[in-house]
Scaffold this motif. Structure first.
Motif, PDB file in Angstrom:
ATOM      1  N   GLY A   1       2.602 -18.303   5.852  1.00 37.44           N
ATOM      2  CA  GLY A   1       1.847 -17.541   6.995  1.00 37.44           C
ATOM      3  C   GLY A   1       2.133 -16.505   6.436  1.00 37.44           C
ATOM      4  N   SER A   2       3.780 -16.230   5.501  1.00 37.60           N
ATOM      5  CA  SER A   2       3.598 -15.513   4.592  1.00 37.60           C
ATOM      6  C   SER A   2       3.259 -15.601   3.078  1.00 37.60           C
ATOM      7  CB  SER A   2       5.455 -14.755   4.519  1.00 37.60           C
ATOM      8  OG  SER A   2       6.121 -15.609   3.776  1.00 37.60           O
ATOM      9  N   VAL A   3       3.424 -16.195   2.674  1.00 40.74           N
ATOM     10  CA  VAL A   3       2.904 -17.387   1.355  1.00 40.74           C
ATOM     11  C   VAL A   3       1.299 -17.375   1.149  1.00 40.74           C
ATOM     12  CG1 VAL A   3       2.487 -18.955  -0.702  1.00 40.74           C
ATOM     13  CG2 VAL A   3       4.663 -18.647   0.890  1.00 40.74           C
ATOM     14  N   VAL A   4       0.662 -17.675   2.632  1.00 44.32           N
ATOM     15  CA  VAL A   4      -0.506 -17.616   2.041  1.00 44.32           C
ATOM     16  C   VAL A   4      -1.760 -16.312   2.310  1.00 44.32           C
ATOM     17  CG1 VAL A   4      -2.516 -18.199   4.069  1.00 44.32           C
ATOM     18  CG2 VAL A   4      -0.728 -20.210   3.207  1.00 44.32           C
TER      19      VAL A   4
ATOM     20  N   ALA B   1      -1.158 -14.523  -1.562  1.00 43.11           N
ATOM     21  CA  ALA B   1      -1.718 -15.606  -1.968  1.00 43.11           C
ATOM     22  C   ALA B   1      -3.319 -15.217  -1.762  1.00 43.11           C
ATOM     23  CB  ALA B   1      -1.563 -16.696  -2.010  1.00 43.11           C
ATOM     24  N   ILE B   2      -3.902 -15.384  -0.798  1.00 41.43           N
ATOM     25  CA  ILE B   2      -5.011 -15.394  -0.500  1.00 41.43           C
ATOM     26  C   ILE B   2      -5.589 -13.530  -1.257  1.00 41.43           C
ATOM     27  CG2 ILE B   2      -7.110 -14.626   0.748  1.00 41.43           C
ATOM     28  CD1 ILE B   2      -6.352 -17.618   1.951  1.00 41.43           C
ATOM     29  N   LEU B   3      -5.027 -13.092  -0.538  1.00 44.31           N
ATOM     30  CA  LEU B   3      -5.414 -11.523  -1.033  1.00 44.31           C
ATOM     31  C   LEU B   3      -5.404 -11.848  -2.356  1.00 44.31           C
ATOM     32  CD1 LEU B   3      -3.596  -9.255   1.551  1.00 44.31           C
ATOM     33  CD2 LEU B   3      -6.017  -9.829   1.307  1.00 44.31           C
ATOM     34  N   ALA B   4      -4.668 -11.583  -2.980  1.00 39.13           N
ATOM     35  CA  ALA B   4      -4.667 -12.022  -4.189  1.00 39.13           C
ATOM     36  C   ALA B   4      -5.246 -11.989  -5.517  1.00 39.13           C
ATOM     37  CB  ALA B   4      -2.629 -11.817  -5.383  1.00 39.13           C
ATOM     38  N   TYR B   5      -5.218 -14.010  -4.703  1.00 41.12           N
ATOM     39  CA  TYR B   5      -7.130 -14.488  -5.151  1.00 41.12           C
ATOM     40  C   TYR B   5      -8.142 -13.957  -5.265  1.00 41.12           C
ATOM     41  CZ  TYR B   5      -9.842 -18.582  -5.518  1.00 41.12           C
ATOM     42  OH  TYR B   5     -10.681 -19.950  -6.114  1.00 41.12           O
TER      43      TYR B   5
ATOM     44  N   ASP C   1       1.386  -1.015  -0.271  1.00 41.55           N
ATOM     45  CA  ASP C   1      -0.291   0.006  -0.227  1.00 41.55           C
ATOM     46  C   ASP C   1       0.816   1.067  -0.242  1.00 41.55           C
ATOM     47  OD1 ASP C   1      -3.063  -0.657   1.154  1.00 41.55           O
ATOM     48  OD2 ASP C   1      -2.136  -2.313   0.438  1.00 41.55           O
ATOM     49  N   ILE C   2       1.813   1.963   0.116  1.00 48.18           N
ATOM     50  CA  ILE C   2       2.240   2.827   0.310  1.00 48.18           C
ATOM     51  C   ILE C   2       4.207   2.297  -0.507  1.00 48.18           C
ATOM     52  CG2 ILE C   2       4.450   3.760   1.921  1.00 48.18           C
ATOM     53  CD1 ILE C   2       2.863   2.402   4.278  1.00 48.18           C
ATOM     54  N   TYR C   3       4.998   1.228  -0.037  1.00 49.64           N
ATOM     55  CA  TYR C   3       6.295   0.949  -1.788  1.00 49.64           C
ATOM     56  C   TYR C   3       5.676   1.363  -2.874  1.00 49.64           C
ATOM     57  CZ  TYR C   3      10.762  -0.179  -2.448  1.00 49.64           C
ATOM     58  OH  TYR C   3      11.633  -0.442  -3.093  1.00 49.64           O
ATOM     59  N   GLY C   4       4.437   0.532  -2.778  1.00 48.07           N
ATOM     60  CA  GLY C   4       3.908   0.304  -4.390  1.00 48.07           C
ATOM     61  C   GLY C   4       4.643  -1.421  -4.507  1.00 48.07           C
ATOM     62  N   LEU C   5       4.579  -2.574  -4.209  1.00 49.39           N
ATOM     63  CA  LEU C   5       5.207  -3.531  -4.813  1.00 49.39           C
ATOM     64  C   LEU C   5       3.578  -4.298  -4.814  1.00 49.39           C
ATOM     65  CD1 LEU C   5       7.981  -4.588  -2.815  1.00 49.39           C
ATOM     66  CD2 LEU C   5       8.045  -4.196  -5.118  1.00 49.39           C
ATOM     67  N   ASP C   6       3.202  -5.503  -5.549  1.00 50.32           N
ATOM     68  CA  ASP C   6       2.086  -6.376  -5.673  1.00 50.32           C
ATOM     69  C   ASP C   6       2.491  -7.489  -5.070  1.00 50.32           C
ATOM     70  OD1 ASP C   6       0.708  -8.121  -8.244  1.00 50.32           O
ATOM     71  OD2 ASP C   6       1.886  -9.047  -7.545  1.00 50.32           O
ATOM     72  N   ALA C   7       1.244  -7.966  -4.769  1.00 45.05           N
ATOM     73  CA  ALA C   7       1.342  -8.468  -4.126  1.00 45.05           C
ATOM     74  C   ALA C   7       1.814  -9.924  -3.960  1.00 45.05           C
ATOM     75  CB  ALA C   7      -0.441  -8.865  -2.984  1.00 45.05           C
ATOM     76  N   VAL C   8       1.909 -10.443  -5.062  1.00 48.25           N
ATOM     77  CA  VAL C   8       2.571 -11.750  -5.367  1.00 48.25           C
ATOM     78  C   VAL C   8       3.820 -11.797  -4.949  1.00 48.25           C
ATOM     79  CG1 VAL C   8       2.418 -13.456  -7.363  1.00 48.25           C
ATOM     80  CG2 VAL C   8       0.266 -11.975  -6.720  1.00 48.25           C
ATOM     81  N   ASP C   9       4.596 -10.323  -5.727  1.00 43.82           N
ATOM     82  CA  ASP C   9       5.703 -10.689  -5.314  1.00 43.82           C
ATOM     83  C   ASP C   9       6.878 -10.344  -4.264  1.00 43.82           C
ATOM     84  OD1 ASP C   9       6.290 -10.145  -8.581  1.00 43.82           O
ATOM     85  OD2 ASP C   9       6.014  -8.161  -8.133  1.00 43.82           O
ATOM     86  N   VAL C  10       5.313  -9.906  -3.508  1.00 39.57           N
ATOM     87  CA  VAL C  10       5.883  -9.776  -1.718  1.00 39.57           C
ATOM     88  C   VAL C  10       6.412 -10.864  -1.106  1.00 39.57           C
ATOM     89  CG1 VAL C  10       5.650  -9.152  -0.072  1.00 39.57           C
ATOM     90  CG2 VAL C  10       5.116  -7.242  -1.482  1.00 39.57           C
TER      91      VAL C  10
END
Length: 468
Positions: A398-401, A404-408, A49-58
């Protein structure tokens, strides 16, 4: 089994610590949690939300970082067991590594190169590797202070009480500080990058001071001698894992516990912002309640454990956590849900999580002693590296799930109002998936076999061997 009288075994190994030493030890976990909890609760939000990365990239970056740590943990564990720095076998690293760790933690929350994925990778992975280089020797420090089971219970209670002070400072204090350092007027958590950077700088510097205080109050007394240390190898890690059944039990418990915490903590800001449409003050209260129960219940842990036993204590508080999650889910699904009910559910959930996941650290010195009893080697660093590998595995899950769910569910960081599917996905992250993991954790801990009487006999026998 050879018995020693109380006066004999109290002379060596079964040390009693002063309250200043206990608080000094606990301050090390408070320091680490100012960084650890900030990354758990807010780094995903900062990146998306601030740095601007895509959730999947994170998600990929978090996974790469945790895989790197799986390789790094055994190297650190063997290194600290093998070497004996002049400033202390384990505590020396609080000084040597504390300074660069604080620096990279600050850099993780700087958006000067946003949205550079390379910069995020370098700073994030460096920070996590340095965190391991603090966390492993700090964990080993616990078992090096005393063999006394009751003293370790008190130490763990103090440690987790202070760790949750760090959690409260992050969960409740960070949103308020960010709001204080910005002129931005917006619903939810402010997204002013300068305010985030200043806040993290304050937390990191304060954490470094606490690490130095921990160093000053803790001195190792129960450690391998130099000859034994010279024989430590990285391969000892896997030998210990295969021959130490209690260690395997708590290792898998760590996976489930940290996956549960990683998923739930990462989703907290999204839940208040998107599902509840709350303010930064409401987020502060909600996240603060994730730590607040520790101030009531962690001081009572020694008494509760003595009254019901360690296994029953796990069963009781894991059940309490699941009940709190169920209430939170039901309340969130209501029309116009009351924040008061949300806070009550969060308090109930957090009470169970804090006690169960807090006391699990008291089991680590027990499995270290069990390993020493079986193999003759007190490889505290390697055992803590193993638990580190498994808690990193849980964090990886946890950091994958979470992203990943946010993107899904197509979470949109630019939208104030999310779709019903996105809101349901966030709710699963906060309530449903953590509850499932806690049920699994209850099954795993049922297999743990070292009660207090057994571990006391083991420690006395180890000391008796050393005297003959």
């Amino acid at each position: 089994m050879k018995q020693l009288n109380d006066n004999a075994f109290a002379e060596k190994g079964f040390y009693k610590l002063s309250w200043l030493q206990r608080i000094g030890f606990g301050s090390g976990d408070l320091a680490q949690n100012l960084i650890f909890q900030t990354t758990c609760m807010y780094l995903l939000f900062f990146y998306t939300d601030i740095y601007g990365l895509d959730a999947v990239d994170v998600s990929v970056m978090f996974t790469v970082g945790n895989i790197a740590n799986v390789i790094w943990d055994p190297i650190v564990g063997a290194l600290i067991d093998k070497n004996n720095p002049r400033l202390g076998k384990y505590r020396a690293y609080l000084v040597f590594v504390g300074i660069p760790l604080s620096g990279f933690a600050i850099l993780c929350f700087w958006n000067g190169f946003a949205p550079s994925l390379l910069y995020a990778y370098v700073t994030y992975i460096a920070m996590t590797l340095l965190y391991t280089f603090i966390n492993v020797p700090y964990g080993a420090l616990n078992s090096s202070l005393t063999r006394d089971t009751n003293e370790i219970t008190i130490l763990t209670s103090v440690r987790m009480f202070m760790a949750n002070c760090g959690g409260l400072a992050v969960g409740s204090g960070l949103p308020l500080l960010i709001s204080y350092f910005t002129n931005e007027k917006a619903d939810g958590l402010p997204k002013d990058p300068g305010a985030w950077f200043i806040t993290m700088t304050i937390y990191a510097i304060f954490g470094l001071v606490l690490l130095l205080f921990c160093f000053s109050q803790c001195k190792e007394k129960v450690v391998m001698n130099a000859e034994e240390s010279a024989n430590v190898k990285i391969s000892d890690l896997w030998m210990e894992f295969f021959h130490n059944r209690p260690l395997r039990v708590i290792a898998f418990f760590f996976i489930t516990a940290f996956a549960m915490m990683s998923i739930g903590n990462a989703a907290g800001a999204y839940f208040i912002n998107s599902n509840m449409h709350g303010s930064s003050e409401q987020l502060s209260i909600f996240m603060g309640l994730g730590s607040a129960p520790s101030f009531i219940f962690m001081p009572l842990v020694p008494m509760i454990k003595n009254a019901v036993g360690k296994k029953n204590m796990f069963y009781i508080f894991l059940s309490v956590a699941i009940i709190g999650m169920a209430i939170l889910y039901i309340v969130a699904k209501m029309d116009n849900p009351s924040m008061t009910y949300v806070y009550i559910a969060q308090f109930i959930k957090s009470t169970g999580v804090i006690v169960a996941t807090g006391y699990m650290w008291a089991l680590v010195p027990e499995v270290i002693s069990y390993g020493e009893y079986v193999s003759g080697k007190r490889i505290a660093g390697i055992v803590n590296a193993l638990t580190g590998i498994f808690f990193k595995a849980g964090m990886t899950l946890g950091s994958v799930v979470a992203p990943a769910i946010l993107a899904y569910v197509a979470y949109d960081p630019k939208s104030v109002t999310q779709t019903p599917l996105a809101e349901e996905g966030i709710l699963w992250l906060v309530c449903v998936l953590p509850a499932v993991l806690l049920l699994l954790a209850m099954f795993i801990i049922s297999k743990y076999e070292l009660d207090d009487e057994t571990i006391d006999k083991i420690n006395k026998e180890i000391e008796a061997r050393g005297r003959n």
